[in-house]
Design an enzyme around this catalytic site. Sequence first.
Site, PDB file in Angstrom:
ATOM      1  N   GLU A 115      27.950 -39.654  -8.131  1.00 40.42           N
ATOM      2  CA  GLU A 115      27.813 -40.383  -6.868  1.00 40.42           C
ATOM      3  C   GLU A 115      27.666 -39.387  -5.726  1.00 40.42           C
ATOM      4  O   GLU A 115      28.010 -38.212  -5.849  1.00 40.42           O
ATOM      5  CB  GLU A 115      29.034 -41.277  -6.636  1.00 40.42           C
ATOM      6  CG  GLU A 115      30.352 -40.521  -6.662  1.00 40.42           C
ATOM      7  CD  GLU A 115      31.557 -41.444  -6.737  1.00 40.42           C
ATOM      8  OE1 GLU A 115      31.811 -42.141  -5.744  1.00 40.42           O
ATOM      9  OE2 GLU A 115      32.236 -41.457  -7.784  1.00 40.42           O
ATOM     10  N   LYS A 117      28.348 -37.307  -2.418  1.00 41.38           N
ATOM     11  CA  LYS A 117      29.548 -36.807  -1.739  1.00 41.38           C
ATOM     12  C   LYS A 117      29.316 -36.960  -0.238  1.00 41.38           C
ATOM     13  O   LYS A 117      28.671 -36.130   0.397  1.00 41.38           O
ATOM     14  CB  LYS A 117      29.826 -35.351  -2.095  1.00 41.38           C
ATOM     15  CG  LYS A 117      31.154 -34.859  -1.540  1.00 41.38           C
ATOM     16  CD  LYS A 117      31.438 -33.433  -1.924  1.00 41.38           C
ATOM     17  CE  LYS A 117      32.816 -33.024  -1.400  1.00 41.38           C
ATOM     18  NZ  LYS A 117      32.936 -33.139   0.071  1.00 41.38           N
ATOM     19  N   TYR A 240      35.207 -45.037  -2.931  1.00 40.74           N
ATOM     20  CA  TYR A 240      34.824 -44.316  -4.151  1.00 40.74           C
ATOM     21  C   TYR A 240      35.923 -44.279  -5.214  1.00 40.74           C
ATOM     22  O   TYR A 240      35.701 -43.805  -6.321  1.00 40.74           O
ATOM     23  CB  TYR A 240      34.373 -42.888  -3.840  1.00 40.74           C
ATOM     24  CG  TYR A 240      35.373 -42.039  -3.066  1.00 40.74           C
ATOM     25  CD1 TYR A 240      36.564 -41.607  -3.638  1.00 40.74           C
ATOM     26  CD2 TYR A 240      35.104 -41.655  -1.762  1.00 40.74           C
ATOM     27  CE1 TYR A 240      37.463 -40.830  -2.935  1.00 40.74           C
ATOM     28  CE2 TYR A 240      35.998 -40.875  -1.046  1.00 40.74           C
ATOM     29  CZ  TYR A 240      37.172 -40.460  -1.635  1.00 40.74           C
ATOM     30  OH  TYR A 240      38.070 -39.696  -0.934  1.00 40.74           O
ATOM     31  N   LYS A 326      27.871 -29.280  -4.938  1.00 38.55           N
ATOM     32  CA  LYS A 326      27.348 -29.220  -3.567  1.00 38.55           C
ATOM     33  C   LYS A 326      25.878 -28.801  -3.560  1.00 38.55           C
ATOM     34  O   LYS A 326      25.409 -28.077  -4.439  1.00 38.55           O
ATOM     35  CB  LYS A 326      28.151 -28.213  -2.737  1.00 38.55           C
ATOM     36  CG  LYS A 326      29.605 -28.584  -2.496  1.00 38.55           C
ATOM     37  CD  LYS A 326      29.720 -29.613  -1.392  1.00 38.55           C
ATOM     38  CE  LYS A 326      31.125 -29.690  -0.823  1.00 38.55           C
ATOM     39  NZ  LYS A 326      31.505 -28.629   0.078  1.00 38.55           N
ATOM     40  N   CYS A 420       3.778  -0.166  21.643  1.00 35.46           N
ATOM     41  CA  CYS A 420       3.554  -0.941  20.421  1.00 35.46           C
ATOM     42  C   CYS A 420       3.915  -0.089  19.208  1.00 35.46           C
ATOM     43  O   CYS A 420       3.414   1.042  19.077  1.00 35.46           O
ATOM     44  CB  CYS A 420       2.097  -1.383  20.348  1.00 35.46           C
ATOM     45  SG  CYS A 420       1.673  -2.199  18.793  1.00 35.46           S
ATOM     46  N   CYS A 443      -5.617  -3.229  18.241  1.00 30.35           N
ATOM     47  CA  CYS A 443      -4.391  -2.889  17.508  1.00 30.35           C
ATOM     48  C   CYS A 443      -4.500  -3.427  16.085  1.00 30.35           C
ATOM     49  O   CYS A 443      -4.845  -4.603  15.872  1.00 30.35           O
ATOM     50  CB  CYS A 443      -3.176  -3.487  18.211  1.00 30.35           C
ATOM     51  SG  CYS A 443      -1.631  -3.308  17.290  1.00 30.35           S
TER      52      CYS A 443
END
Length: 677
Positions: A115, A117, A240, A326, A420, A443
């Site tokens: 089920e 959580k 639950y 989880k 740069c 560049c």
Amino acid sequence: MNKSEIKARVERLKKVINYHRHLYHVLDRQEISDAALDSLKHELKKLEDDHPDLITPDSPTQRVGGQPLKSFKKAVHRVPMLSLEDIFEEKEFFDWLERIKKKEPSLIKPALFAEKKYDGLALSLLYKNGVLKKAATRGNGETGEDVTQNAKTIEAIPLRLELMLALDIDKKKAEAAVKSGVLEVRGEALISKKEFDRINKEQKQRGGQIYANPRNLAAGSIRQLDSRITASRKLDFIAYDLIADLGQKKHSEEHKILSVLGFKTDPEAKILEQPEQIFPFRKKTEKERNELPYEIDGLVAVVDDNVLFKKLGVAGKAPRAAVAFKFSPLEAAAKVKDIIIQVGRTGVLTPVAILEPIKIGGVTVSRATLHNEDEIRRLELKINDTVIVGRAGDVIPNIKKTLKALRSGKEKDFEMPKKCPVCGQPVKREKSGAIHRCENKKCQARSLRQLYYFVSKQGFDIEGLGPKTINALFGQGLIQDAADLFSLKEGDLAPLERFAEKSAQNIIKSIASRKEAGFARFIRSLGILNVGEKTAQDLADYFGSLKKLEKAGRQELENIPNIGEAVSQSIYDWFRDPYCRSFLKKLLKNVKIKNVKTRKSGKLKGLTFVLTGTLRNLSRDEAKAKIYELSGNVSEAVSKKTDYAVIGKEPGSKLAKAKKLGVKILNETEFLKLIKD
């Protein structure tokens, strides 16, 4: 009516109101209107006001009432409220199975009950003779807080238990336990995402506290000393667990009993005959979690056989026969090993944090964007800091917070470079914000990023040309810009490492198939600063030809809806830059712009569409082109301004948002009918 008639009327009203409460709050359906139900509650309240001796604790009128409490009393649990062991990986799941098999060798492949959580606040509800007597929080598992007055405000919690439907188990035993026994129900007090958003919106309007997440708000609401505040927040409850003997032999049967008693339970919970079935179930649930009305953080797997469950016992504060499987966390702590600079296709310098690899949302993350210098200052971030990393929209890793309390003294400040890091040319910070830009159009980093963009789905969508191939072609001097791609021959690719004859043929064929492009796609692919899909389409619709667009002045550009001063300036500058003009001339020698025409007023004028999922009969680009052709607009994000959401196979979270905002939803058949000439 005499007193006995009034008493009978009160009892009937309570029963009818409770029946309709169960329909609405548990089964999500109605047989009478809200107004009709309110009138029944009003009649009951009036009768009770006139006859206070008829008021009982289980009356619907007692859901909100009583003076604010000074403090919560302690509530000792009859049976400890245990926590669950958390696991995150498939290996951990198999390790758990092995542990319980060693404890109980008869377990070979136990049937499990899985089920959701739910991420809320655990509550224990104690019923005596069928009436709610006490509601308590988990606390330390042994002792919680008595929150009965607040629990009564939750419509999904029955004040009196009744067997609402037929039972598969011993009905006499069940009725006896409900009517004259002690029965305990455990579950989760929750606030829906919709209600959470409503409350935060109201808080923002009045300058109040903005709540971090629905779980914290639910927990805070249950612990209000004034139950009227709890009632205003419209909490929900999902059960639950059942602690009482009603003849059940399995945990799955308890869920059925709880539903019969008038409680909500997880509608997708299921028995898994083979433990391995949990993996696809978990994957499916995790994929759908954003569309669910409540926050969840995983699945609970329970050995379904209650005898085996009890036999396996408890380890520490957790039952051996259940685990919380989880989902991969969406946030995690990580150390910032370094901060590097990434040069984008328009020359913007973006700081990127290099992290010690961590797993977030099931994906290993080692980098997180820091956006710009101001973001680094806002985070007060230093190299070697420990930070909280999340995945924005479950996709893009970003740093949410710096944990300054974990500093050791070895942290180092970071400064944006004056030159740069790729070409060594000066970097300029723009006046309009925190953006630093390399202004050297030649560049190497800018050229490569522009090439990546040009061949991507946002540009010409040339299949088979990914960053690795582009890098190889660029590194060997075979291409300097996107225009050079269209001059490549098979023999140019053959000497490159890992390029077989067949793959070379496929790439050249793929490039050749893109030598014609729609006007809007052509504009978008040029990489003009601030010009994305929508602006490119607006420019194509307005001008209808490249020559007209090239000659356009800033004022004319600003006259186009949705194009402001900054965008018009960048378009104007691009077409007057010698380097860009040279590239454009070179590109037009190899690429033809097709279907150049201004958009006429069509049947979709003024309507905005959002596309989500895969369509069977046409590509997304073809669908967009058809919408634009009929004067409609396409947006990437669902909002209140969206008129239609068009859904294909496997739609994403946009579908849930569309439903939430009440946007009209079209399937592919309905969409094709709408755009039919």
